[in-house]
Design a protein around this motif. Sequence first.
Motif, PDB file in Angstrom:
ATOM      1  N   ARG A 116      48.532  -6.767  -7.889  1.00 41.45           N
ATOM      2  CA  ARG A 116      49.904  -6.120  -8.249  1.00 41.45           C
ATOM      3  C   ARG A 116      50.450  -6.184  -9.441  1.00 41.45           C
ATOM      4  NH1 ARG A 116      52.405  -3.765  -3.919  1.00 41.45           N
ATOM      5  NH2 ARG A 116      54.494  -3.835  -4.765  1.00 41.45           N
ATOM      6  N   VAL A 120      50.978  -3.524 -12.502  1.00 42.30           N
ATOM      7  CA  VAL A 120      52.468  -3.431 -13.275  1.00 42.30           C
ATOM      8  C   VAL A 120      52.173  -3.456 -14.700  1.00 42.30           C
ATOM      9  CG1 VAL A 120      54.739  -4.519 -13.785  1.00 42.30           C
ATOM     10  CG2 VAL A 120      53.746  -4.043 -11.163  1.00 42.30           C
ATOM     11  N   TYR A 124      52.727  -0.782 -17.458  1.00 43.48           N
ATOM     12  CA  TYR A 124      53.804  -0.884 -18.561  1.00 43.48           C
ATOM     13  C   TYR A 124      53.162  -0.395 -19.904  1.00 43.48           C
ATOM     14  CZ  TYR A 124      57.226  -3.158 -21.542  1.00 43.48           C
ATOM     15  OH  TYR A 124      57.914  -3.634 -22.594  1.00 43.48           O
ATOM     16  N   THR A 130      58.660   4.708 -14.403  1.00 38.11           N
ATOM     17  CA  THR A 130      58.894   3.899 -13.346  1.00 38.11           C
ATOM     18  C   THR A 130      58.738   4.618 -12.076  1.00 38.11           C
ATOM     19  OG1 THR A 130      61.501   4.298 -13.404  1.00 38.11           O
ATOM     20  CG2 THR A 130      60.681   2.462 -14.601  1.00 38.11           C
ATOM     21  N   SER A 131      58.945   5.994 -11.974  1.00 38.67           N
ATOM     22  CA  SER A 131      58.962   6.853 -10.909  1.00 38.67           C
ATOM     23  C   SER A 131      57.401   6.760 -10.527  1.00 38.67           C
ATOM     24  CB  SER A 131      59.428   8.108 -11.082  1.00 38.67           C
ATOM     25  OG  SER A 131      58.622   8.604 -12.039  1.00 38.67           O
ATOM     26  N   LEU A 133      55.159   4.126 -11.311  1.00 33.82           N
ATOM     27  CA  LEU A 133      54.863   2.852 -10.819  1.00 33.82           C
ATOM     28  C   LEU A 133      55.367   2.683  -9.454  1.00 33.82           C
ATOM     29  CD1 LEU A 133      53.782  -0.038 -11.068  1.00 33.82           C
ATOM     30  CD2 LEU A 133      56.217  -0.591 -12.018  1.00 33.82           C
ATOM     31  N   ALA A 134      56.626   3.231  -9.021  1.00 36.08           N
ATOM     32  CA  ALA A 134      56.959   3.251  -7.755  1.00 36.08           C
ATOM     33  C   ALA A 134      56.281   3.796  -6.855  1.00 36.08           C
ATOM     34  CB  ALA A 134      58.547   3.697  -7.998  1.00 36.08           C
ATOM     35  N   GLU A 141      62.168   2.775  -7.014  1.00 33.53           N
ATOM     36  CA  GLU A 141      62.343   3.039  -8.720  1.00 33.53           C
ATOM     37  C   GLU A 141      63.193   1.695  -9.199  1.00 33.53           C
ATOM     38  OE1 GLU A 141      62.959   6.546 -10.713  1.00 33.53           O
ATOM     39  OE2 GLU A 141      62.256   7.966  -9.026  1.00 33.53           O
ATOM     40  N   HIS A 143      63.077  -1.087  -7.873  1.00 39.13           N
ATOM     41  CA  HIS A 143      62.265  -2.309  -7.748  1.00 39.13           C
ATOM     42  C   HIS A 143      61.233  -2.185  -9.009  1.00 39.13           C
ATOM     43  CE1 HIS A 143      59.344  -4.841  -5.202  1.00 39.13           C
ATOM     44  NE2 HIS A 143      59.606  -5.637  -6.369  1.00 39.13           N
ATOM     45  N   ALA A 144      60.600  -0.931  -9.130  1.00 37.73           N
ATOM     46  CA  ALA A 144      59.604  -0.754 -10.251  1.00 37.73           C
ATOM     47  C   ALA A 144      60.438  -1.106 -11.572  1.00 37.73           C
ATOM     48  CB  ALA A 144      59.294   0.777 -10.360  1.00 37.73           C
ATOM     49  N   GLU A 145      61.821  -0.911 -11.804  1.00 36.86           N
ATOM     50  CA  GLU A 145      62.338  -1.165 -13.119  1.00 36.86           C
ATOM     51  C   GLU A 145      62.173  -2.599 -13.215  1.00 36.86           C
ATOM     52  OE1 GLU A 145      66.321   0.689 -12.923  1.00 36.86           O
ATOM     53  OE2 GLU A 145      65.246   2.830 -12.956  1.00 36.86           O
ATOM     54  N   TYR A 148      59.000  -3.705 -14.242  1.00 32.73           N
ATOM     55  CA  TYR A 148      58.859  -3.642 -15.954  1.00 32.73           C
ATOM     56  C   TYR A 148      59.682  -4.467 -16.601  1.00 32.73           C
ATOM     57  CZ  TYR A 148      56.194   0.976 -15.635  1.00 32.73           C
ATOM     58  OH  TYR A 148      55.109   1.790 -15.520  1.00 32.73           O
TER      59      TYR A 148
END
Length: 194
Positions: A116, A120, A124, A130-131, A133-134, A141, A143-145, A148
């Motif tokens: 994981r 990420v 990056y 981020t959308s 990655l989410a 999103e 959590h993805a932010e 990052y």
Amino acid sequence: MHRTNTPQPRALGDHTWRDQAACNSTPHHRVDPELFFPEPDEVDRIREAKALCAQCPVRRVCLDAALENGDGAGIRGGMTEEERELLHKKLEHRLDYGRVNEVLAGRDLHLTKAERRAVVRAAYQSELPTSRLAWLLKITEEHAEKLYRRTRREIRNRAVEQQKKADKTSTSQPHALTKPKAKLPVRGDLRTAA
């Protein structure tokens, strides 16, 4: 081009690989499921089960499924419970870049913590939104932010540490153009002849 016969990792919730398993009983190929749950001292049954596993085209997928699901019972993927025990302990540290690449391509796979983190970092560095990655990791999103931001911090800190090491190394070594000064002997270093 040389192609390997490595099966693709199974997607989350995918159990279709079981249809290809050598232990799958059919009208023309009867297999007793109890064969794969021998007692530790039943050496002949263990040997027979492992021989069947050795012929299985999805043996690796079976082993991965057992590890990912925490399944510690019976012979899975050609390994006994005792043989898989160490693999269970090390699973969270597994880092298979083939699996990472599969997820980045959009496949829905079970990932370890290390995998994981690699997804990420790769996302990056590729500047994926981020959308995306989410969506890849099935997270929000927000959590993805956060992931990052953490990755950006880790990369920055690593660069700072590397710069500190480089600066320390360059100051501890004399410059190539500067000749080291010769040490002149002091009176106590000179020995007089008798």
